[in-house]
Design a protein around this motif. Structure first.
Motif, PDB file in Angstrom:
ATOM      1  N   ALA A   4       0.848  -1.194   0.000  1.00 61.11           N
ATOM      2  CA  ALA A   4       0.000   0.000   0.000  1.00 61.11           C
ATOM      3  C   ALA A   4       0.882   1.241   0.000  1.00 61.11           C
ATOM      4  O   ALA A   4       1.613   1.489   0.958  1.00 61.11           O
ATOM      5  CB  ALA A   4      -0.929  -0.006   1.208  1.00 61.11           C
ATOM      6  N   TYR A   5       0.808   2.010  -1.062  1.00 61.44           N
ATOM      7  CA  TYR A   5       1.637   3.192  -1.209  1.00 61.44           C
ATOM      8  C   TYR A   5       0.846   4.458  -0.910  1.00 61.44           C
ATOM      9  O   TYR A   5      -0.384   4.495  -0.990  1.00 61.44           O
ATOM     10  CB  TYR A   5       2.171   3.282  -2.641  1.00 61.44           C
ATOM     11  CG  TYR A   5       3.161   2.214  -3.009  1.00 61.44           C
ATOM     12  CD1 TYR A   5       4.529   2.421  -2.891  1.00 61.44           C
ATOM     13  CD2 TYR A   5       2.722   0.977  -3.497  1.00 61.44           C
ATOM     14  CE1 TYR A   5       5.446   1.436  -3.248  1.00 61.44           C
ATOM     15  CE2 TYR A   5       3.627  -0.013  -3.854  1.00 61.44           C
ATOM     16  CZ  TYR A   5       4.988   0.220  -3.717  1.00 61.44           C
ATOM     17  OH  TYR A   5       5.880  -0.748  -4.066  1.00 61.44           O
ATOM     18  N   ARG A  45       5.192   6.939  -2.542  1.00 59.08           N
ATOM     19  CA  ARG A  45       6.017   6.605  -1.377  1.00 59.08           C
ATOM     20  C   ARG A  45       5.523   5.313  -0.740  1.00 59.08           C
ATOM     21  O   ARG A  45       4.318   5.130  -0.518  1.00 59.08           O
ATOM     22  CB  ARG A  45       5.979   7.725  -0.333  1.00 59.08           C
ATOM     23  CG  ARG A  45       6.200   9.120  -0.883  1.00 59.08           C
ATOM     24  CD  ARG A  45       6.491  10.122   0.203  1.00 59.08           C
ATOM     25  NE  ARG A  45       7.888  10.026   0.632  1.00 59.08           N
ATOM     26  CZ  ARG A  45       8.482  10.909   1.421  1.00 59.08           C
ATOM     27  NH1 ARG A  45       7.791  11.926   1.915  1.00 59.08           N
ATOM     28  NH2 ARG A  45       9.739  10.789   1.748  1.00 59.08           N
ATOM     29  N   GLY A  46       6.454   4.424  -0.428  1.00 60.73           N
ATOM     30  CA  GLY A  46       6.092   3.186   0.240  1.00 60.73           C
ATOM     31  C   GLY A  46       7.195   2.154   0.090  1.00 60.73           C
ATOM     32  O   GLY A  46       8.020   2.227  -0.832  1.00 60.73           O
ATOM     33  N   GLY A  47       7.187   1.200   0.990  1.00 63.23           N
ATOM     34  CA  GLY A  47       8.195   0.146   0.919  1.00 63.23           C
ATOM     35  C   GLY A  47       9.609   0.659   1.037  1.00 63.23           C
ATOM     36  O   GLY A  47      10.563   0.064   0.518  1.00 63.23           O
ATOM     37  N   GLY A  48       9.773   1.789   1.730  1.00 63.20           N
ATOM     38  CA  GLY A  48      11.102   2.344   1.927  1.00 63.20           C
ATOM     39  C   GLY A  48      11.682   3.031   0.708  1.00 63.20           C
ATOM     40  O   GLY A  48      12.891   3.274   0.652  1.00 63.20           O
ATOM     41  N   ARG A  49      10.826   3.371  -0.278  1.00 64.21           N
ATOM     42  CA  ARG A  49      11.342   4.003  -1.485  1.00 64.21           C
ATOM     43  C   ARG A  49      10.437   5.129  -1.942  1.00 64.21           C
ATOM     44  O   ARG A  49       9.244   5.164  -1.613  1.00 64.21           O
ATOM     45  CB  ARG A  49      11.492   2.966  -2.604  1.00 64.21           C
ATOM     46  CG  ARG A  49      10.176   2.373  -3.053  1.00 64.21           C
ATOM     47  CD  ARG A  49      10.355   1.086  -3.847  1.00 64.21           C
ATOM     48  NE  ARG A  49      11.169   1.267  -5.048  1.00 64.21           N
ATOM     49  CZ  ARG A  49      11.619   0.252  -5.784  1.00 64.21           C
ATOM     50  NH1 ARG A  49      11.344  -1.001  -5.426  1.00 64.21           N
ATOM     51  NH2 ARG A  49      12.331   0.476  -6.875  1.00 64.21           N
ATOM     52  N   GLY A 159       4.256  -3.114 -17.617  1.00 67.70           N
ATOM     53  CA  GLY A 159       5.511  -3.391 -16.937  1.00 67.70           C
ATOM     54  C   GLY A 159       5.409  -3.089 -15.453  1.00 67.70           C
ATOM     55  O   GLY A 159       4.515  -2.358 -15.012  1.00 67.70           O
ATOM     56  N   GLU A 160       6.323  -3.630 -14.664  1.00 67.66           N
ATOM     57  CA  GLU A 160       6.350  -3.411 -13.215  1.00 67.66           C
ATOM     58  C   GLU A 160       7.588  -2.607 -12.850  1.00 67.66           C
ATOM     59  O   GLU A 160       8.703  -2.952 -13.246  1.00 67.66           O
ATOM     60  CB  GLU A 160       6.347  -4.740 -12.470  1.00 67.66           C
ATOM     61  CG  GLU A 160       6.293  -4.574 -10.946  1.00 67.66           C
ATOM     62  CD  GLU A 160       6.310  -5.900 -10.210  1.00 67.66           C
ATOM     63  OE1 GLU A 160       5.257  -6.304  -9.680  1.00 67.66           O
ATOM     64  OE2 GLU A 160       7.396  -6.525 -10.175  1.00 67.66           O
ATOM     65  N   VAL A 161       7.383  -1.537 -12.093  1.00 67.94           N
ATOM     66  CA  VAL A 161       8.483  -0.726 -11.583  1.00 67.94           C
ATOM     67  C   VAL A 161       8.859  -1.176 -10.182  1.00 67.94           C
ATOM     68  O   VAL A 161      10.027  -1.202  -9.798  1.00 67.94           O
ATOM     69  CB  VAL A 161       8.106   0.764 -11.606  1.00 67.94           C
ATOM     70  CG1 VAL A 161       9.199   1.620 -10.971  1.00 67.94           C
ATOM     71  CG2 VAL A 161       7.836   1.221 -13.042  1.00 67.94           C
ATOM     72  N   ALA A 162       7.851  -1.537  -9.392  1.00 71.75           N
ATOM     73  CA  ALA A 162       8.029  -2.056  -8.038  1.00 71.75           C
ATOM     74  C   ALA A 162       6.776  -2.868  -7.724  1.00 71.75           C
ATOM     75  O   ALA A 162       5.743  -2.698  -8.387  1.00 71.75           O
ATOM     76  CB  ALA A 162       8.204  -0.916  -7.035  1.00 71.75           C
ATOM     77  N   PRO A 163       6.834  -3.754  -6.740  1.00 77.22           N
ATOM     78  CA  PRO A 163       5.616  -4.491  -6.387  1.00 77.22           C
ATOM     79  C   PRO A 163       4.480  -3.530  -6.050  1.00 77.22           C
ATOM     80  O   PRO A 163       4.613  -2.683  -5.171  1.00 77.22           O
ATOM     81  CB  PRO A 163       6.046  -5.294  -5.153  1.00 77.22           C
ATOM     82  CG  PRO A 163       7.526  -5.469  -5.317  1.00 77.22           C
ATOM     83  CD  PRO A 163       8.007  -4.185  -5.938  1.00 77.22           C
ATOM     84  N   GLY A 164       3.386  -3.600  -6.801  1.00 76.33           N
ATOM     85  CA  GLY A 164       2.268  -2.705  -6.575  1.00 76.33           C
ATOM     86  C   GLY A 164       2.323  -1.411  -7.362  1.00 76.33           C
ATOM     87  O   GLY A 164       1.429  -0.576  -7.238  1.00 76.33           O
ATOM     88  N   VAL A 165       3.354  -1.222  -8.171  1.00 76.33           N
ATOM     89  CA  VAL A 165       3.471  -0.036  -9.039  1.00 76.33           C
ATOM     90  C   VAL A 165       3.746  -0.529 -10.457  1.00 76.33           C
ATOM     91  O   VAL A 165       4.833  -1.046 -10.740  1.00 76.33           O
ATOM     92  CB  VAL A 165       4.596   0.915  -8.585  1.00 76.33           C
ATOM     93  CG1 VAL A 165       4.681   2.117  -9.515  1.00 76.33           C
ATOM     94  CG2 VAL A 165       4.368   1.373  -7.152  1.00 76.33           C
ATOM     95  N   THR A 166       2.766  -0.370 -11.343  1.00 73.97           N
ATOM     96  CA  THR A 166       2.890  -0.880 -12.696  1.00 73.97           C
ATOM     97  C   THR A 166       2.601   0.210 -13.719  1.00 73.97           C
ATOM     98  O   THR A 166       1.898   1.183 -13.430  1.00 73.97           O
ATOM     99  CB  THR A 166       1.929  -2.064 -12.936  1.00 73.97           C
ATOM    100  OG1 THR A 166       0.591  -1.674 -12.591  1.00 73.97           O
ATOM    101  CG2 THR A 166       2.338  -3.268 -12.102  1.00 73.97           C
TER     102      THR A 166
END
Length: 268
Positions: A4-5, A45-49, A159-166
């Motif tokens: 969850a971002y 913002r999320g997952g430390g990034r 495409g996927e940039v990060a888990p949960g961000v596509t």
């Protein structure tokens, strides 16, 4: 929800006033009301990034195109507590001047771009002044330099940039335009960028006049609706309504929290 971002819209410029004929390919002939156009970049913002979506334009570009720059987006990020040097991933939705400036100010970032957009911005269509006008050659050249510096990740379609961000290519406004789907606590939120400048472009199914392929744009609206799953979970690229219905997120910069529910619903 596992990924969850938070999402923040940072406004850095405004263009005013704009008549309906400037915002809709087929405007309502009875509508004469002027409307502002806001310029945003978006921070995930999320997952430390921290992931940045688009990089805006600078004062030089504002002067060249007669735009009113409130604050360079890089400085807006700084006031929001995010240093440009700390950004590791930047999604560039497309290479138009107001989405792909300042590319030299993020020394440690990797840029995520549709392969089709790079081909479009450097190909035969740029021999046509009308199609070329929204691009700035220095921005495109800088992205080519990043390609040669091995700092670009190309996507082809989804495409996927990060888990949960596509990212998802929709085209239309520009041939390689991509939208961004972000998982949040209120469900998936889709940053539509210029697939819909205003809520009304999608709601009325009326394209913004700067368009490469109207058919792709119409199909892109269907993609946005499918990805978001609810009319309150897509965010247009330039609509001042965003600043009216989402909670303000800073007293130092114009920023709004898009991961929180809006104060007004578009559901019918």
């Amino acid at each position: 929800m596992g990924n969850a971002y938070e999402i923040y819209a940072l406004r850095y410029a405004t263009m005013s006033p704009r008549t309906p004929s400037m915002n809709f390919l087929a405007p309502d002939p009875h509508d004469s009301a002027a409307q502002d156009l806001d310029y945003f970049v978006w921070l995930i913002r999320g997952g430390g990034r921290d992931i940045l979506v688009d990089t805006g334009f600078n004062a030089e570009e504002a002067s060249a195109r007669a735009r009113k720059l409130t604050l360079n987006p890089v400085d807006a990020l700084e006031r929001f507590g995010v240093a440009a040097s700390k950004i590791r991933d930047i999604i560039v939705t497309h290479l138009h001047y107001d989405h792909a400036g300042n590319l030299d100010r993020f020394p440690n970032a990797r840029f995520h771009l549709q392969e089709r957009e790079m081909a479009y911005a450097t190909g035969r269509c740029m021999c046509n002044g009308l199609l070329r006008h929204p691009f700035t050659v220095e921005h495109v050249t800088q992205m080519v330099r990043h390609v040669y510096g091995e700092r670009v990740t190309f996507h082809s379609g989804d495409g996927e940039v990060a888990p949960g961000v596509t990212v998802h290519r929709v085209g239309g406004h520009s041939d390689g335009l991509q939208v961004v789907k972000v998982e949040t606590a209120r469900g998936p939120v889709v940053l539509a960028s210029d697939a819909a400048h205003y809520y009304a472009n999608l709601q009325r199914k009326s394209p913004f006049p700067i368009v490469y392929n109207v058919g792709d744009m119409a199909q892109g609206w269907e993609t946005i609706e499918r990805l978001a799953g609810h009319p309150d979970r897509f965010i247009p690229g330039h609509d001042p309504i965003v600043t009216e219905i989402y909670p303000r997120a800073s007293d130092k910069v114009d920023a709004w929290a898009l991961h929180l529910p809006p104060s007004r619903s578009f559901a019918t």
